[in-house]
Design a protein around this motif. Structure first.
Motif, mmCIF file in Angstrom:
data_model
loop_
_atom_site.group_PDB
_atom_site.id
_atom_site.type_symbol
_atom_site.label_atom_id
_atom_site.label_comp_id
_atom_site.label_asym_id
_atom_site.label_seq_id
_atom_site.Cartn_x
_atom_site.Cartn_y
_atom_site.Cartn_z
ATOM 1 N N LEU A 76 1.280 -1.190 0.051
ATOM 2 C CA LEU A 76 0.341 -0.037 0.365
ATOM 3 C C LEU A 76 1.146 1.426 0.061
ATOM 4 C CD1 LEU A 76 -2.807 -0.941 2.898
ATOM 5 C CD2 LEU A 76 -3.023 -1.150 -0.002
ATOM 6 N N ALA A 77 1.963 1.112 0.919
ATOM 7 C CA ALA A 77 3.102 2.502 0.445
ATOM 8 C C ALA A 77 3.348 2.659 -0.603
ATOM 9 C CB ALA A 77 3.743 1.954 1.830
ATOM 10 N N LEU A 78 3.765 1.575 -1.384
ATOM 11 C CA LEU A 78 4.131 1.974 -2.781
ATOM 12 C C LEU A 78 3.475 2.094 -3.835
ATOM 13 C CD1 LEU A 78 7.353 0.428 -3.966
ATOM 14 C CD2 LEU A 78 6.179 -1.468 -4.822
ATOM 15 N N ARG A 79 2.369 1.135 -3.466
ATOM 16 C CA ARG A 79 0.623 2.384 -4.514
ATOM 17 C C ARG A 79 0.888 3.704 -3.885
ATOM 18 N NH1 ARG A 79 -4.836 1.195 -2.634
ATOM 19 N NH2 ARG A 79 -3.638 2.942 -1.604
ATOM 20 N N ASP A 80 0.839 4.208 -3.037
ATOM 21 C CA ASP A 80 0.666 5.620 -2.192
ATOM 22 C C ASP A 80 2.252 6.583 -3.288
ATOM 23 O OD1 ASP A 80 -1.721 5.130 -1.398
ATOM 24 O OD2 ASP A 80 -0.616 5.146 0.812
ATOM 25 N N GLN A 81 3.618 5.385 -2.915
ATOM 26 C CA GLN A 81 4.183 6.029 -4.122
ATOM 27 C C GLN A 81 4.284 6.537 -4.864
ATOM 28 O OE1 GLN A 81 7.573 4.464 -2.238
ATOM 29 N NE2 GLN A 81 7.093 5.432 0.149
ATOM 30 N N VAL A 82 3.343 5.334 -5.789
ATOM 31 C CA VAL A 82 3.509 5.324 -7.384
ATOM 32 C C VAL A 82 2.866 6.728 -7.527
ATOM 33 C CG1 VAL A 82 3.408 4.320 -9.120
ATOM 34 C CG2 VAL A 82 4.251 3.145 -7.700
ATOM 35 N N ALA A 83 1.755 6.939 -6.967
ATOM 36 C CA ALA A 83 0.377 8.065 -7.268
ATOM 37 C C ALA A 83 1.252 8.990 -6.430
ATOM 38 C CB ALA A 83 -0.577 7.532 -6.497
ATOM 39 N N ALA A 84 1.809 9.963 -5.950
ATOM 40 C CA ALA A 84 2.635 10.441 -6.124
ATOM 41 C C ALA A 84 3.519 10.835 -7.033
ATOM 42 C CB ALA A 84 3.312 10.607 -4.187
ATOM 43 N N ILE A 85 3.821 9.751 -7.308
ATOM 44 C CA ILE A 85 5.008 10.116 -8.895
ATOM 45 C C ILE A 85 4.236 10.551 -9.689
ATOM 46 C CG2 ILE A 85 6.527 9.164 -10.425
ATOM 47 C CD1 ILE A 85 7.478 7.359 -7.671
ATOM 48 N N ARG A 86 2.647 10.014 -10.582
ATOM 49 C CA ARG A 86 2.131 10.635 -10.802
ATOM 50 C C ARG A 86 1.815 12.224 -11.281
ATOM 51 N NH1 ARG A 86 -3.242 9.543 -12.401
ATOM 52 N NH2 ARG A 86 -3.522 8.925 -10.195
ATOM 53 N N HIS A 87 1.500 12.342 -9.967
ATOM 54 C CA HIS A 87 0.937 13.605 -9.707
ATOM 55 C C HIS A 87 2.376 14.634 -9.376
ATOM 56 C CE1 HIS A 87 -3.145 12.673 -8.587
ATOM 57 N NE2 HIS A 87 -2.884 11.296 -8.279
ATOM 58 N N VAL A 89 4.191 14.890 -7.181
ATOM 59 C CA VAL A 89 4.748 15.794 -5.740
ATOM 60 C C VAL A 89 6.645 14.770 -5.338
ATOM 61 C CG1 VAL A 89 4.542 14.979 -3.260
ATOM 62 C CG2 VAL A 89 2.934 15.451 -4.746
ATOM 63 N N ARG A 90 6.524 13.756 -5.894
ATOM 64 C CA ARG A 90 8.053 12.855 -6.162
ATOM 65 C C ARG A 90 8.018 12.699 -7.331
ATOM 66 N NH1 ARG A 90 7.411 9.060 -0.805
ATOM 67 N NH2 ARG A 90 9.592 8.534 -1.576
ATOM 68 N N GLU A 91 9.793 12.226 -6.739
ATOM 69 C CA GLU A 91 10.373 11.517 -8.086
ATOM 70 C C GLU A 91 10.566 10.083 -8.282
ATOM 71 O OE1 GLU A 91 13.864 14.070 -8.668
ATOM 72 O OE2 GLU A 91 12.786 15.848 -9.044
ATOM 73 N N GLN A 92 10.806 9.385 -7.291
ATOM 74 C CA GLN A 92 10.835 8.039 -7.437
ATOM 75 C C GLN A 92 10.506 7.480 -5.682
ATOM 76 O OE1 GLN A 92 15.105 6.906 -7.465
ATOM 77 N NE2 GLN A 92 16.354 8.369 -4.938
ATOM 78 N N VAL A 93 10.226 6.055 -6.134
ATOM 79 C CA VAL A 93 9.344 5.250 -4.372
ATOM 80 C C VAL A 93 10.673 4.896 -3.209
ATOM 81 C CG1 VAL A 93 7.773 4.447 -5.937
ATOM 82 C CG2 VAL A 93 10.296 3.494 -5.910
ATOM 83 N N LEU A 108 10.274 0.376 -10.637
ATOM 84 C CA LEU A 108 9.341 1.501 -11.295
ATOM 85 C C LEU A 108 9.995 2.601 -11.181
ATOM 86 C CD1 LEU A 108 6.656 0.617 -8.425
ATOM 87 C CD2 LEU A 108 6.113 0.725 -11.042
ATOM 88 N N ASN A 109 11.393 3.490 -9.767
ATOM 89 C CA ASN A 109 11.584 3.823 -10.291
ATOM 90 C C ASN A 109 13.144 4.056 -11.748
ATOM 91 O OD1 ASN A 109 11.838 4.618 -7.365
ATOM 92 N ND2 ASN A 109 13.765 3.541 -7.180
#
Length: 320
Positions: A76-87, A89-93, A108-109
């Motif tokens: 679930l944390a990985l999913r949230d980080q991928v969503a943050a990349i798509r939006h 907010v961040r550049e990698q997981v 993914l990175n």
């Protein structure tokens, strides 16, 4: 002993009967009791047994749920980080993952890095092309009358070149794009209304809709679609917007002739013009679709209520 069954006035009876040979002769022994008396100890034992089974089932269910939730926390944390990349907010997981998920995080990175590099290369190519055209266009402008139609078109080309050069400069800044949709739509509607005075532009865009699109790109998207609507409108253009779950939906509709369903995809192809009028170059909707693809949006053509063309533009929400 032989089992015997019977019934008396109080209900079923269970009995056991045995025959014994003695010196005095054959003796028959019979023992009987109501069936409820015999079943009572069984029922008394079943209640605590079933209670224990139910308690164990509840404990196992809670343990399984806790284990399931605990095991899925990294996913679930990985999913949230991928969503943050798509939006944006961040550049990698985070690659500090359990052994089973560490290769997935690395892939993914790598994918995110390739996407960012491809976007940077595309913007760089556009900037190089714009920079290469800047000097020839400026030289050509010196040879044309300043008040002619050709000079006006050349000024438009020069404005597009300046815009793409500005985009290339601002693309190097690592920040999240945040643009007020209502302010941009109001500015564009004022300019388009002055160019096409025959079309009344009605704007219904609530304040506070912030989209994750560069301000220049958003103005170009809205301007191309609204200009196209005003040129073909019989007398009215309606612009509205509403927030959805994952995007802001901007709709621009006109009361013109519209586009047949089988030709709408063709209308978004570069250089294709479906009308024979003197204005337009056939690149407006193609540019809009390209910009929306870059920023994570999408566009669909449909029929407006009462006829005409309706363009639905989904723009990504700005983070936060």
């Amino acid at each position: 002993p032989r089992p015997q069954q019977g019934v008396d006035a109080d209900g079923p009876i269970h009995a056991r009967q045995a025959t014994i040979a003695t010196a005095a002769g054959t003796v028959t022994l019979t023992a009987a009791a109501p069936a409820r008396v015999i079943a009572q100890p069984i029922r008394a034992a079943l209640f605590p047994l079933l209670s224990v089974i139910a308690a164990l089932a509840a404990i196992f269910a809670v343990a399984a749920f806790v284990q399931w939730r605990w095991a899925l926390r990294p996913v679930l944390a990985l999913r949230d980080q991928v969503a943050a990349i798509r939006h944006g907010v961040r550049e990698q997981v985070d690659e500090d993952q359990p052994d089973e998920l560490r290769p997935l995080a690395a892939e993914l990175n790598a994918l995110a890095a390739e996407g960012a590099a491809a976007l940077a290369a595309a913007r760089g190519s556009a900037a190089n092309l714009a920079h290469a055209l800047k000097t020839p266009v400026a030289t050509l402008a010196l040879t044309l009358p300043p008040d002619g139609a050709a000079a006006a078109q050349l000024a438009r080309i020069e404005g597009v070149i300046r815009h793409h050069l500005a985009r290339a400069r601002t693309a190097a800044i690592a920040r999240r794009a945040r643009t007020d949709l209502s302010a941009t739509v109001a500015d564009v509607a004022g300019a388009i209304g002055a160019l096409h005075r025959h079309a009344a532009i009605a704007v219904d865009v609530p304040a506070g809709l912030i989209v994750a699109v560069d301000a220049h790109d958003l103005a170009e998207i809205v301007g191309n679609v609204m200009d196209n609507a005003a040129r073909h409108a019989a007398g009215r253009v309606a612009v509205s917007a509403a927030a959805q779950d994952d995007a802001v939906l901007l709709t621009i509709a006109d009361d013109g002739p519209g586009i047949a369903a089988e030709r709408r995809e063709q209308a978004m192809a570069p250089g294709i013009r479906l009308d024979e009028g003197p204005s337009g170059d056939g690149f407006g909707l193609a540019i809009v679709r390209e910009l929306l693809t870059l920023c994570g949006g999408r566009m669909a053509l449909g029929e407006a209520p009462g006829g005409g063309l309706s363009v639905a533009i989904a723009l990504p929400h700005a983070a936060g």
